[in-house]
Design an enzyme around this catalytic site. Structure first.
Site, PDB file in Angstrom:
ATOM      1  N   GLN A 236       3.080   9.944   1.422  1.00 42.23           N
ATOM      2  CA  GLN A 236       4.386   9.270   1.521  1.00 42.23           C
ATOM      3  C   GLN A 236       5.313   9.646   0.366  1.00 42.23           C
ATOM      4  OE1 GLN A 236       2.434   5.241   2.332  1.00 42.23           O
ATOM      5  NE2 GLN A 236       4.317   5.087   3.520  1.00 42.23           N
TER       6      GLN A 236
ATOM      7  N   HIS B 270      -2.370   7.428   7.378  1.00 41.24           N
ATOM      8  CA  HIS B 270      -1.413   8.328   6.704  1.00 41.24           C
ATOM      9  C   HIS B 270      -2.119   9.613   6.246  1.00 41.24           C
ATOM     10  CE1 HIS B 270       2.344   6.125   6.572  1.00 41.24           C
ATOM     11  NE2 HIS B 270       1.797   5.068   6.007  1.00 41.24           N
TER      12      HIS B 270
ATOM     13  N   HIS C 178      -4.325   1.363   7.938  1.00 38.22           N
ATOM     14  CA  HIS C 178      -2.955   1.889   8.011  1.00 38.22           C
ATOM     15  C   HIS C 178      -2.805   3.045   7.007  1.00 38.22           C
ATOM     16  CE1 HIS C 178       1.619   1.182   7.965  1.00 38.22           C
ATOM     17  NE2 HIS C 178       1.415   1.907   6.861  1.00 38.22           N
ATOM     18  N   GLU C 179      -3.339   2.855   5.795  1.00 34.93           N
ATOM     19  CA  GLU C 179      -3.234   3.893   4.754  1.00 34.93           C
ATOM     20  C   GLU C 179      -4.088   5.110   5.114  1.00 34.93           C
ATOM     21  OE1 GLU C 179      -0.902   3.443   2.953  1.00 34.93           O
ATOM     22  OE2 GLU C 179      -0.695   1.276   2.956  1.00 34.93           O
TER      23      GLU C 179
ATOM     24  N   GLY D 228       0.850  -1.193   0.000  1.00 33.03           N
ATOM     25  CA  GLY D 228       0.000   0.000   0.000  1.00 33.03           C
ATOM     26  C   GLY D 228       0.875   1.229   0.000  1.00 33.03           C
TER      27      GLY D 228
ATOM     28  N   CYS E 250       5.990  -0.282   7.468  1.00 35.62           N
ATOM     29  CA  CYS E 250       5.617   0.918   6.721  1.00 35.62           C
ATOM     30  C   CYS E 250       6.819   1.347   5.894  1.00 35.62           C
ATOM     31  CB  CYS E 250       5.211   2.037   7.681  1.00 35.62           C
ATOM     32  SG  CYS E 250       4.707   3.555   6.856  1.00 35.62           S
ATOM     33  N   LEU E 251       6.569   1.705   4.647  1.00 34.19           N
ATOM     34  CA  LEU E 251       7.667   2.149   3.776  1.00 34.19           C
ATOM     35  C   LEU E 251       8.294   3.439   4.288  1.00 34.19           C
ATOM     36  CD1 LEU E 251       6.066   1.298   0.311  1.00 34.19           C
ATOM     37  CD2 LEU E 251       7.862   0.031   1.524  1.00 34.19           C
TER      38      LEU E 251
HETATM   39  O1  GNR Z   1       4.019  -2.600   2.548  1.00 32.91           O
HETATM   40  C1  GNR Z   1       3.380  -2.456   3.602  1.00 32.91           C
HETATM   41  N1  GNR Z   1       3.094  -3.540   4.355  1.00 32.91           N
HETATM   42  C2  GNR Z   1       2.209  -3.511   5.426  1.00 32.91           C
HETATM   43  C3  GNR Z   1       2.196  -4.602   6.288  1.00 32.91           C
HETATM   44  C4  GNR Z   1       1.324  -4.625   7.355  1.00 32.91           C
HETATM   45  C5  GNR Z   1       0.462  -3.572   7.564  1.00 32.91           C
HETATM   46  C6  GNR Z   1       0.478  -2.474   6.728  1.00 32.91           C
HETATM   47  C7  GNR Z   1       1.342  -2.441   5.663  1.00 32.91           C
HETATM   48  S1  GNR Z   1       1.335  -1.080   4.596  1.00 32.91           S
HETATM   49  C8  GNR Z   1       2.993  -1.107   4.042  1.00 32.91           C
HETATM   50  C9  GNR Z   1       3.205  -0.042   2.978  1.00 32.91           C
HETATM   51  C10 GNR Z   1       3.005   1.323   3.589  1.00 32.91           C
HETATM   52  O2  GNR Z   1       3.798   1.879   4.292  1.00 32.91           O
HETATM   53  N2  GNR Z   1       1.848   1.900   3.356  1.00 32.91           N
HETATM   54  O3  GNR Z   1       1.569   3.088   3.902  1.00 32.91           O
HETATM   55 NI    NI Z   2       2.699   3.144   5.757  1.00 30.49          NI
END
Ligand code: GNR
Ligand code: NI
Length: 170
Positions: A51, A140, A136-137, A46, A94-95
């Site tokens: 980001q 952000h 999670h997204e 995601g 998270c990236l």
């Molecule tokens: O790549 C991602 N893996 C992930 C694993 C568990 C819960 C959420 C994520 S999202 C993350 C990519 C990211 O940072 N998205 O904002």
């Molecule tokens: Ni993230």
């Protein structure tokens, strides 16, 4: 298409609340395509526009299995309409917090409204990893990163590790 650079903590932009998209046009679709390419290259499942430094309410996701055909998903102005009382725990990454992971509790299921790639209204009921990832997204878009749910001590430790990692990269 283009690969964009991904902001990492403690970049102050990651704390910004993203604003709603007014029109779904070709410029936006170019950004979403670039976000998707950036996410695949990372690799991640995601990515929120903030980001890559764009404070607008846009997400891309792809939860397809490694061997399966790609399944790109685009969410514009997503809004949570319902969340389950039941929680689920997932070891999140998270990236923007590269190579750091933590168990986070979130509602196990949720329903949301959003606009798709073409600007058409859609509703969806998310469960499992899909529910975790979309929440999670969505965080952000509201300036929240998963480490914000940890203790201040743990959070500062994670930020320090990311700073070191980023420094070693250049
Ligand atoms: O790549 C991602 N893996 C992930 C694993 C568990 C819960 C959420 C994520 S999202 C993350 C990519 C990211 O940072 N998205 O904002
Ligand atoms: Ni993230």
């Amino acid at each position: 298409m283009a690969i964009l650079s991904i902001l990492t903590v403690p970049d102050p932009l990651l704390k910004k609340i993203s604003t709603a998209v007014k029109t779904v046009d070709d410029d936006l679709r170019i950004l979403m395509d670039d976000m998707l390419e950036t996410m695949y290259a990372a690799p991640g499942i995601g990515l929120a526009a903030i980001q890559v430094g764009r404070p607008i309410r846009v997400l891309v996701m792809d939860l397809s299995e490694d061997e399966a055909p790609p399944d790109p998903q685009f969410y514009i102005n997503p809004e949570i309409a319902w969340v389950s009382e039941e929680l689920a725990t997932y070891n999140e990454g998270c990236l923007s917090v590269p190579e750091q992971y933590a168990d986070i509790d979130r509602p196990a299921e949720c329903k949301l409204n959003y606009l798709d790639y073409h600007g058409t209204r859609q509703n969806i009921h998310a469960t499992g990893l899909f529910s975790t990832c979309i929440q999670h997204e969505l965080d952000h878009l509201n300036g929240i990163v998963f480490i914000d749910y940890l203790s201040a001590l743990k959070r500062s430790m994670y930020v320090r590790k990311v700073k070191k990692l980023v420094k070693e990269e250049d």
